[in-house]
Every structure is written in C-alpha cells, then in structure tokens.
Design an enzyme around this catalytic site. Structure first.
Site, PDB file in Angstrom:
ATOM      1  N   HIS A   1      13.763   5.651 -12.891  1.00 63.39           N
ATOM      2  CA  HIS A   1      13.091   4.784 -11.918  1.00 63.39           C
ATOM      3  C   HIS A   1      12.403   3.627 -12.624  1.00 63.39           C
ATOM      4  CE1 HIS A   1      10.756   4.622  -7.889  1.00 63.39           C
ATOM      5  NE2 HIS A   1      10.645   3.449  -8.505  1.00 63.39           N
TER       6      HIS A   1
ATOM      7  N   HIS B   1      12.154  -0.999 -12.705  1.00 67.58           N
ATOM      8  CA  HIS B   1      12.432  -2.278 -12.057  1.00 67.58           C
ATOM      9  C   HIS B   1      12.684  -3.296 -13.163  1.00 67.58           C
ATOM     10  CE1 HIS B   1      11.117  -0.804  -8.086  1.00 67.58           C
ATOM     11  NE2 HIS B   1      10.299  -0.060  -8.801  1.00 67.58           N
TER      12      HIS B   1
ATOM     13  N   ARG C   1      14.102  -6.327 -12.388  1.00 66.95           N
ATOM     14  CA  ARG C   1      13.800  -7.605 -11.714  1.00 66.95           C
ATOM     15  C   ARG C   1      14.926  -8.628 -11.704  1.00 66.95           C
ATOM     16  NH1 ARG C   1       9.853  -5.384  -8.879  1.00 66.95           N
ATOM     17  NH2 ARG C   1       7.836  -5.212  -9.941  1.00 66.95           N
TER      18      ARG C   1
ATOM     19  N   ASN D   1      15.277  -3.336  -5.288  1.00 69.12           N
ATOM     20  CA  ASN D   1      14.534  -4.435  -4.644  1.00 69.12           C
ATOM     21  C   ASN D   1      14.728  -5.710  -5.451  1.00 69.12           C
ATOM     22  OD1 ASN D   1      13.108  -2.778  -6.376  1.00 69.12           O
ATOM     23  ND2 ASN D   1      11.219  -2.803  -5.196  1.00 69.12           N
TER      24      ASN D   1
ATOM     25  N   ASP E   1      13.818   1.921  -2.478  1.00 71.97           N
ATOM     26  CA  ASP E   1      12.507   1.952  -3.130  1.00 71.97           C
ATOM     27  C   ASP E   1      11.711   0.671  -2.871  1.00 71.97           C
ATOM     28  OD1 ASP E   1      10.525   3.171  -4.856  1.00 71.97           O
ATOM     29  OD2 ASP E   1      10.983   1.526  -6.200  1.00 71.97           O
TER      30      ASP E   1
ATOM     31  N   HIS F   1       8.234   9.121  -7.287  1.00 70.89           N
ATOM     32  CA  HIS F   1       6.810   8.961  -7.641  1.00 70.89           C
ATOM     33  C   HIS F   1       5.808   9.686  -6.724  1.00 70.89           C
ATOM     34  CE1 HIS F   1       7.323   5.904  -4.555  1.00 70.89           C
ATOM     35  NE2 HIS F   1       7.836   5.005  -5.376  1.00 70.89           N
TER      36      HIS F   1
ATOM     37  N   ASN G   1       1.857   1.341  -6.234  1.00 64.81           N
ATOM     38  CA  ASN G   1       2.171   2.069  -5.007  1.00 64.81           C
ATOM     39  C   ASN G   1       3.194   3.163  -5.312  1.00 64.81           C
ATOM     40  OD1 ASN G   1       2.193   2.701  -2.296  1.00 64.81           O
ATOM     41  ND2 ASN G   1       3.806   1.242  -1.797  1.00 64.81           N
TER      42      ASN G   1
ATOM     43  N   ASP H   1       8.453   4.251 -13.179  1.00 65.83           N
ATOM     44  CA  ASP H   1       8.309   3.229 -12.135  1.00 65.83           C
ATOM     45  C   ASP H   1       7.837   1.915 -12.760  1.00 65.83           C
ATOM     46  OD1 ASP H   1       8.302   1.957  -9.698  1.00 65.83           O
ATOM     47  OD2 ASP H   1       6.577   3.037  -8.873  1.00 65.83           O
TER      48      ASP H   1
END
Length: 427
Positions: free
Chosen positions: A63, A65, A67, A97, A154, A234, A279, A306
């Site tokens: 997990h 990111h 980007r 995302n 996510d 998470h 979050n 995360d």
C-alpha cells in the site's frame, strides 16, 4: 547497480529456517546460489563485509502512493521506488488515486509505461474498483486482473452496498484481492483527526471510530456472501481488529493491514503540525494497544506504510488544513523494529512475517519466509543494533512529512538487493 555478475555477503548472519546463522551468501544470476558456513570463492565477485549485520528476505509494501501519473510534483515512480529501496523494499503496490485513474487497460498502460522506464524495483499497481473511483460503475475486472495486484478505490470507501457486492462478485471470479478503504462518509462530520481527547482539548473536529469499523463490518459480511478475497486497508480502531479476528475464526477470506505510525503513536502524541495528519487518523491509546496486540497475535496480517507524499506547501497548514497523508517507506523497518521488536511486544520472526512473507503470499508472489538457496536474490541487509535520529531532509522520497521526524529509532537498512542487483547501499 552492481557491476559484477556475482555478489558475496560475508561475515554477517543470515535469517534461515533455523533462525539467524553466521553464514556467507553467494548471489549469482539474480538468485541466491549458495549459503555456506565455509568460505565462498571471492575471486570474481563483488564482496561486501557485513560483519554485525543481518541478511533478510526483502520487504514488500502492499500500500503506497507513487503519485504518477498525474501528481508528479508530490512524488514520481523514480523517487518513490528509490525511497522504497532505501527502506528495504523490493516490491511495492501503488494505489489508484491517480490521473488518469487506472480504471481501464488504456489508462493503466500510462502508469505501466512509466514503471517500465523509471522504477528501480518491482512495482505492481492496483486498479480501481469503480470507474474514476466514483463508487458507482464497476471496471472490467477480468480485463485488468492479469496486470494488477488487485482492486482498490483507496482514498474513499465504496459507499453503495449494492455496488460493493457487485464488485466483490466480479473480483471473486478473478481470484484477485479487493483492498478496501473502509470509511462511511456520512459519519465523518467534517472531521480531520481522531474524535478523542486531543480533538476535544484543542477544539478540533473529530473522525469517529465508527466511520471505519461500520464499513469493515459491512465488507466482511459481503465477503462472506460472495467469497471475494477481502483485504482491509490501514485499520486503525480496536473495533476493526475485533471484527477481523472474528472473521478469521469463521474461516472467511479476510485479511488486513495496519501502518507503522498507528503502532507507534496515539492521539496524546499529536502536535499542531501537518506531519501528524493522515487518514485514517492516529487514534486513542486503547486503539493503539489493540493494534499492537493484533499484529503480535496474527490477527493483522501485514504492515503496510500507506506512503503518501505531498508537497511542503500542502503539509504546512497545521492539523486542520494540511493534506491527509505522511511518508513511510524509509522509516518502516526501524519504526516497526523499535516499537514492536526491541520493546518485546513481538519476536523478530513476526516482523519478517508481516513485512516480507505475508505480503508475498497475499499477492501471489513466490512464498519466501527466510533466506534459502535458489530463491530470487531479493534481500535486505540490516543493522538491528544501530540507532539513529530520523532526518526527513535525508529522504530519497520527495515527501518530507513524517511523524517520526526528530525521533530516535533502532534498526537501519544498510543494503537492498533486487533481482541480484544492488539498488541501495549505505555500507
């Protein structure tokens, strides 16, 4: 990258099926060719003296990111995978995302092209559960499945139960994971940190624990109905831990992860700084204790970072107005080692399970729980004794926001080897 075909790691200890043993390791042609107590021929090899250090299977982060595409001012696949290598990771799974959302083969290909060009390690992306992650239209699960780790929206939970059930039915046919961000949006009430003592004392709007566990409860029920492999992202609340524990007792196809920061901190540690905002939020002492116990007793399968980099501007607006998300790839191992192993909460073997063995199993990669001859040469060399102070300015990641800034941690990554090549070296 190392220039020679062969690497020898000598004078260290190797994590084998018998535990830590004083052995040398010969790496050749991308494999662990030999593990031996006798001296290995060093004549045509690149030799590293790792006295005092330990050789482990490399870590896997389910997990992150990265980007890119869409938000390369926060992080790129190049910088994110360099950060991962510096953290001992040789496989990472970025979340969808992005812009464009990887909700079709065409959109996913844009991400895969950058991975092919720039990634320093293995990158297996998640596709989205729904088109544009809007929660109302399913993607083509069968078409995307061969190219992805699984499916996730996510950043937001799928709010509509009928849509989530349809998604689970479709994803179950592929055998892939559905990695669920569990959050009931109507229970958020504008909150941005945990609805607990710190929020009350400092007049902040709180995020209730129920906003997480109510959707965990729903998704476990749907997994039971559909047979879909549900992996819960998470988790941060004691109620979520208990729901997963009961699901496992029933033999349901349910697994979960938590992040290092939820094990280290509770809301009494918060400061009025964006580096403490993510979050789900850092929650109460009772939640922290339940998460620690859940990792130690096997209820929580995986520790995932995360890793969520943002620009300095986005993270410099205090708790209320900063963007959600902190970086974690380069602090994950020392944070978990310090919080959970050096403190005596769990044995070192359990760290290997939650950071190396279990993620491989869940992702369908070759199962590796210890270093052995013939395995892919995906290894990390660590110093379990070394203490250091976290300095975000030294990160490979473009993100700098971490709750660990200025903290002393124990356990340092010295070297990461991916596919027989040295991708990080601080020996």
């Amino acid at each position: 990258m190392s220039s020679k075909n062969k690497i020898v790691l000598t004078n260290g200890k190797v994590y084998t099926d018998k535990g830590l043993e004083p052995l040398d390791v010969l790496i050749s042609n991308g494999k662990v060719e030999k593990i031996s107590a006798k001296p290995i021929d060093l004549s045509d090899a690149e030799v590293y003296n790792i006295e005092g250090y330990v050789v482990l299977p490399s870590f896997i982060d389910m997990h992150v990111h990265l980007r890119e595409p869409g938000f390369s001012y926060k992080e790129t696949i190049k910088t994110g995978t360099e950060a991962a290598a510096a953290g001992g990771f040789t496989t990472v799974c970025p979340m969808p995302n992005l812009n464009p959302t990887p909700d079709s083969i065409e959109n996913l290909q844009k991400q895969l092209d950058i991975i092919q060009k720039d990634a320093r390690i293995n990158v297996i992306p998640f596709a989205s559960i729904t088109k544009s992650r809007l929660g109302n239209q399913p993607v083509d699960y069968e078409a995307l499945a061969p190219f992805v780790a699984g499916f996730s929206d996510d950043g937001s939970g799928v709010q509509d139960e009928a849509m989530m059930k349809k998604a689970m039915e479709g994803i179950a046919k592929t055998g892939k994971l559905l990695s669920a961000h569990c959050e009931v949006e109507e229970l958020l009430n504008g909150g941005y940190i945990h609805a607990g003592e710190y929020a009350d004392a400092h007049n902040h709007k709180g995020i209730s624990s129920a906003s997480e566990w109510k959707e965990v409860e729903r998704d476990i029920r749907l997994a039971e109905e559909t047979g879909c492999r549900l992996h819960i992202c998470h988790i941060s609340t004691k109620e979520s831990v208990e729901l997963v524990r009961k699901a496992k007792e029933k033999g349901l196809p349910v697994t979960c992860e938590t992040g290092p920061h939820y094990l280290t901190f509770n809301d009494s540690d918060l400061k009025e700084e964006g580096r403490f905002k993510m979050n789900p939020p850092i929650r109460s002492w009772e939640d922290q204790e339940a998460l620690r116990k859940g990792v130690a007793d096997g209820t929580i399968d995986v520790i995932a970072t995360d890793h969520a980099p943002h620009s300095e501007k986005e993270k410099s607006k205090g708790l209320e107005k900063s963007a959600m998300g902190v970086v974690g790839l380069e602090t994950a191992f020392p944070a978990v080692y310090t919080t959970m192993v050096a403190s005596g909460i769990m044995p070192f073997e359990r760290l290997i399970e939650v950071m190396a063995a279990n993620p491989r199993r869940l992702l369908g990669l070759q199962e590796i729980s210890h270093v052995k001859e013939g395995m892919p040469a995906d290894l990390v060399v660590v110093s379990t004794d070394e203490k250091f102070t976290v300095n975000p300015d030294e990160f490979k990641s473009m993100g700098r926001a971490t709750p660990y800034a200025g903290m002393e941690l124990q356990g340092k990554i010295k070297m990461t080897i991916y596919n027989g090549n040295t991708v990080y070296n601080s020996l």
